[in-house]
Design a protein around this motif. Structure first.
Motif, PDB file in Angstrom:
ATOM      1  N   LYS A 166      -3.258   7.432   5.452  1.00  0.00           N
ATOM      2  CA  LYS A 166      -3.712   7.776   4.091  1.00  0.00           C
ATOM      3  C   LYS A 166      -4.987   8.619   4.193  1.00  0.00           C
ATOM      4  CE  LYS A 166      -0.599   4.995   2.299  1.00  0.00           C
ATOM      5  NZ  LYS A 166       0.619   5.510   1.710  1.00  0.00           N
TER       6      LYS A 166
ATOM      7  N   THR B  24      -3.158   6.946  -3.529  1.00  0.00           N
ATOM      8  CA  THR B  24      -3.791   7.215  -2.233  1.00  0.00           C
ATOM      9  C   THR B  24      -5.135   6.517  -2.086  1.00  0.00           C
ATOM     10  OG1 THR B  24      -2.737   9.371  -2.264  1.00  0.00           O
ATOM     11  CG2 THR B  24      -4.489   9.073  -0.661  1.00  0.00           C
TER      12      THR B  24
ATOM     13  N   THR C  76       0.822  -1.226   0.000  1.00  0.00           N
ATOM     14  CA  THR C  76       0.000   0.000   0.000  1.00  0.00           C
ATOM     15  C   THR C  76       0.849   1.265   0.000  1.00  0.00           C
ATOM     16  OG1 THR C  76      -0.192  -0.006   2.422  1.00  0.00           O
ATOM     17  CG2 THR C  76      -1.964  -1.090   1.189  1.00  0.00           C
ATOM     18  N   SER C  77       2.090   1.159   0.469  1.00  0.00           N
ATOM     19  CA  SER C  77       2.941   2.361   0.511  1.00  0.00           C
ATOM     20  C   SER C  77       3.331   2.822  -0.896  1.00  0.00           C
ATOM     21  CB  SER C  77       4.195   2.113   1.354  1.00  0.00           C
ATOM     22  OG  SER C  77       4.921   1.040   0.803  1.00  0.00           O
TER      23      SER C  77
ATOM     24  N   THR D  83      -5.969   3.612   0.552  1.00  0.00           N
ATOM     25  CA  THR D  83      -6.961   3.901   1.603  1.00  0.00           C
ATOM     26  C   THR D  83      -8.002   2.792   1.667  1.00  0.00           C
ATOM     27  OG1 THR D  83      -6.691   6.284   1.267  1.00  0.00           O
ATOM     28  CG2 THR D  83      -8.690   5.588   2.402  1.00  0.00           C
TER      29      THR D  83
END
Length: 482
Positions: free
Chosen positions: A254, A212, A207-208, A216
């Motif tokens: 996020k 966004t 997810t990093s 999220t």
């Protein structure tokens, strides 16, 4: 109504009457669709009913809607006959499976492939999993989405290490670039089926590097599983969240507007009914996909009472947004798909392409699209119980459901607004009878129950300014119970 009643009866005479009456090349599409969906929802279909539908579909020039509904119905009937341990009926069930697989092999157009994959999802036959995996990994976006959503419907026992391997390759994009909705579906399959701690950690680490909104959405999915006491990965998630390298501000801060939540509507000793809503947005604030889900959980079993999905794609270029690197520009399209009582219906396309959108905007009737409407036999149970005294009790239970579900999606380019609405009205009638019959004693116990309910779910998005304004409304009218 007589067509619906004849399907519910499923006697030799009623099926012969249906065969004589229904001409698939002439009857109005609405009547044929009603017949097919009534068959698809049948609680205990017979091999003869499937035989009748296969005969009606073969070698005829049918309207596309009738053909699509027919194929997904064949999938549903094959699945239900196999649940009743009739998979070995060589004349009927094998013919139904072969009709779907042969059609899938010969399908040239993308929408045609999607329909056959949805039919395989309805059938849920373990032997078709390799075919679904092949289409999930190698197909274009619409095909990958249909194949992964079909795989999501399989019980945990059938999500093998091979299935998980393919889902990892899709999520981590090992072979090619995939649409965000396909990657998220692959992640959900990994998270929802006894995930390994490494899978959960890798998904969270990924997810990093995501946009966004996608990040999220995925992080909220993980947090939801922690709150859900029935989730298979809850304990693994709790252990992982104890690691400060993962459970920290850097990961969970996020600030996208995508959301995912679920919560109980009703809780009793035997039954939990839940409502869930997933909203996935694009980076510019336009809605990409929304899924509203009404589920029933009872004694470890889960039933999707209703799941309605709205999708819009290709809006990025219209709004002047840039695509992510390596991502293909999708065709402008908005549509909807629905699953009721674990039966996937044929998808409905609101518009496809810019010209079609303009025509729909200018010529919009304002009338909602009917998703499913009709009367279904949901329960049909007959049992003879021998008592210790030597007497016998005959128990009969029948349950019928009247259903009227419509949906609408309205896109206003000038106002920069998007509205979706789902209206679901249903009435359930149950008739229970227990009869004791002996030469010297007769007794009957009878109970009749009727319930009516109506649920309206509306979403409204205004993306003319930033941040996007969003209004969600779920209304339930008073429930009369007799």
């Amino acid at each position: 109504f007589l067509v619906e009643a004849a399907v519910a009866t499923q006697s030799v005479a009623s099926l012969a009457a249906l065969s004589d009456f229904l001409d698939f090349s002439k009857e109005p599409k609405s009547l044929l669709e009603k017949f097919l969906y009534t068959a698809a929802f049948s609680p205990r279909p017979s091999g003869e009913l499937l035989h009748l539908i296969l005969d009606k579909l073969e070698g005829k020039h049918l309207a596309p809607e009738t053909w699509e509904t027919g194929i997904v119905t064949v999938g549903s009937l094959v699945g239900k006959l196999c649940q009743q341990k009739f998979c070995g009926l060589p004349q009927v069930v094998e013919r139904g499976v072969e009709t779907i697989l042969r059609g899938l092999r010969g399908a040239k157009e993308e929408p045609e492939v999607v329909i056959y994959l949805l039919a395989l999802g309805n059938a849920m036959l373990p032997e078709t999993i390799p075919t679904l995996l092949e289409h999930a990994e190698d197909g274009p976006t619409a095909v990958t989405t249909a194949a992964t959503s079909a795989l999501q419907r399989f019980p945990v026992a059938h999500i093998s290490s091979k299935v998980k391997q393919v889902m990892r390759r899709i999520f981590h994009q090992k072979r090619k670039s995939y649409d965000k909705t396909c990657r998220l579906a692959a992640a959900e399959i990994l998270l929802d089926n006894h995930p390994s701690p490494m899978d959960v950690i890798n998904i969270l680490l990924a997810t990093s590097e995501m946009e966004t909104e996608t990040a999220t959405f995925l992080l909220l999915k993980v947090q939801n599983s922690l709150r859900d006491h029935h989730h298979l990965a809850r304990n693994i998630m709790k252990d992982i969240m104890g690691d400060q390298q993962i459970n920290n501000y850097n990961f969970f801060s996020k600030v996208g507007i995508s959301s995912s939540f679920s919560g109980p509507l009703t809780v009793t000793q035997d039954l939990i009914s839940t409502f869930g809503l997933d909203l996935l947005f694009l980076e510019g604030g336009f809605l990409r996909k929304s899924v509203s889900d009404f589920s029933l959980l009872s004694h470890g079993q889960r039933l999707h009472a209703a799941q309605i999905t709205f999708e819009a794609q290709g809006m990025e270029s219209m709004m002047g947004e840039n695509l992510s690197e390596g991502e293909e520009e999708p065709e402008l399209m908005a549509g909807m798909s629905a699953t009721f009582f674990d039966v996937q219906l044929r998808p409905i396309v609101f518009f496809q392409g810019y010209t079609d959108l303009m025509a729909k905007v200018l010529l919009s009737s304002g009338e909602p699209t009917s998703v499913v409407k009709g009367n279904l036999l949901l329960m049909d149970h007959h049992q003879v119980i021998p008592l210790q005294s030597g007497l016998q009790v005959t128990v009969k239970l029948q349950g019928g459901l009247g259903l009227d579900i419509s949906a609408d999606m309205d896109v206003s380019i000038w106002e920069q607004e998007l509205k979706t609405s789902v209206n679901a009205r249903g009435s359930l009638t149950m008739d229970f009878q227990a009869e004791l019959d002996s030469p010297f004693l007769q007794g009957t116990l009878r109970s009749q129950t009727e319930v009516e309910t109506s649920i309206h779910f509306d979403t409204m998005l205004r993306f003319s300014s930033s941040p996007v304004l969003m209004c969600l409304q779920l209304r339930e009218e008073q429930v009369p119970y007799r």
